[in-house]
Design a protein around this motif. Structure first.
Motif, PDB file in Angstrom:
ATOM      1  N   VAL A  81     -11.415  -9.808  -4.933  1.00  0.00           N
ATOM      2  CA  VAL A  81     -10.173  -9.242  -4.384  1.00  0.00           C
ATOM      3  C   VAL A  81      -9.015  -9.496  -5.344  1.00  0.00           C
ATOM      4  N   ARG A  82      -8.909 -10.719  -5.862  1.00  0.00           N
ATOM      5  CA  ARG A  82      -7.823 -11.020  -6.821  1.00  0.00           C
ATOM      6  C   ARG A  82      -7.948 -10.147  -8.070  1.00  0.00           C
ATOM      7  N   LEU A 142      -6.664  -6.663  -7.288  1.00  0.00           N
ATOM      8  CA  LEU A 142      -5.198  -6.696  -7.273  1.00  0.00           C
ATOM      9  C   LEU A 142      -4.653  -6.685  -8.693  1.00  0.00           C
ATOM     10  N   GLN A 143      -5.272  -7.474  -9.561  1.00  0.00           N
ATOM     11  CA  GLN A 143      -4.841  -7.545 -10.964  1.00  0.00           C
ATOM     12  C   GLN A 143      -5.049  -6.194 -11.656  1.00  0.00           C
ATOM     13  N   LYS A 174      -5.125  -3.262 -10.412  1.00  0.00           N
ATOM     14  CA  LYS A 174      -4.235  -2.246  -9.870  1.00  0.00           C
ATOM     15  C   LYS A 174      -2.759  -2.598 -10.052  1.00  0.00           C
ATOM     16  N   ILE A 225      -1.081  -4.897  -8.440  1.00  0.00           N
ATOM     17  CA  ILE A 225      -0.478  -5.160  -7.127  1.00  0.00           C
ATOM     18  C   ILE A 225      -0.085  -6.631  -7.049  1.00  0.00           C
ATOM     19  N   THR A 226       1.170  -6.878  -6.722  1.00  0.00           N
ATOM     20  CA  THR A 226       1.643  -8.261  -6.607  1.00  0.00           C
ATOM     21  C   THR A 226       1.951  -8.647  -5.166  1.00  0.00           C
ATOM     22  N   ARG A 285       1.283  -8.857  -1.037  1.00  0.00           N
ATOM     23  CA  ARG A 285       0.122  -8.968  -0.159  1.00  0.00           C
ATOM     24  C   ARG A 285      -0.083  -7.636   0.564  1.00  0.00           C
ATOM     25  N   ARG A 286      -1.341  -7.187   0.624  1.00  0.00           N
ATOM     26  CA  ARG A 286      -1.657  -5.941   1.315  1.00  0.00           C
ATOM     27  C   ARG A 286      -3.121  -5.922   1.682  1.00  0.00           C
ATOM     28  N   PHE A 341      -6.896  -3.781   2.297  1.00  0.00           N
ATOM     29  CA  PHE A 341      -7.739  -2.805   1.622  1.00  0.00           C
ATOM     30  C   PHE A 341      -8.642  -2.130   2.640  1.00  0.00           C
TER      31      PHE A 341
END
Length: 98
Positions: free
Chosen positions: A49-50, A53-54, A56, A58-59, A61-62, A64
């Motif tokens: 997951v991390r 996020l990296q 994409k 994305i910083t 919280r969201r 999926f």
């Protein structure tokens, strides 16, 4: 250490085994959808997951989108404080195109 990206064709011998291996080692794969490729990892893989996020950028919280084969599988990932009405609905109608 992170593996270098590589392309595995669906028709290659052992393709599914290779995807399962990468996912089983907290890896990330890109899989085709109806319109574009999407990053995938195991839902319980915090490392995966991390990494998504990296990848994409994305910083914040969201959530999926998650795919599950059964209502029981969905239940494994619900927070204890989650309202049970949604899960009750899933158990009543599964399988269904939700």
């Amino acid at each position: 250490m992170q593996e270098s990206p590589r392309i595995v064709g669906w028709n290659e011998p052992g393709a599914m085994a290779e995807i399962a291996r990468v996912l089983g080692q907290d890896g990330v794969v890109a899989l085709p959808t109806e319109t574009l490729y999407g990053f995938s990892c195991l839902a319980h893989s915090q490392i995966g997951v991390r990494r998504i996020l990296q990848l994409k950028g994305i910083t914040a919280r969201r959530g999926f989108l998650s795919l599950a084969g059964t209502a029981v599988m969905v239940g494994r990932y619900l927070a204890p404080e989650q309202d049970g009405r949604g899960f009750d609905f899933l158990r009543r109608v599964w399988p269904a195109p939700l």
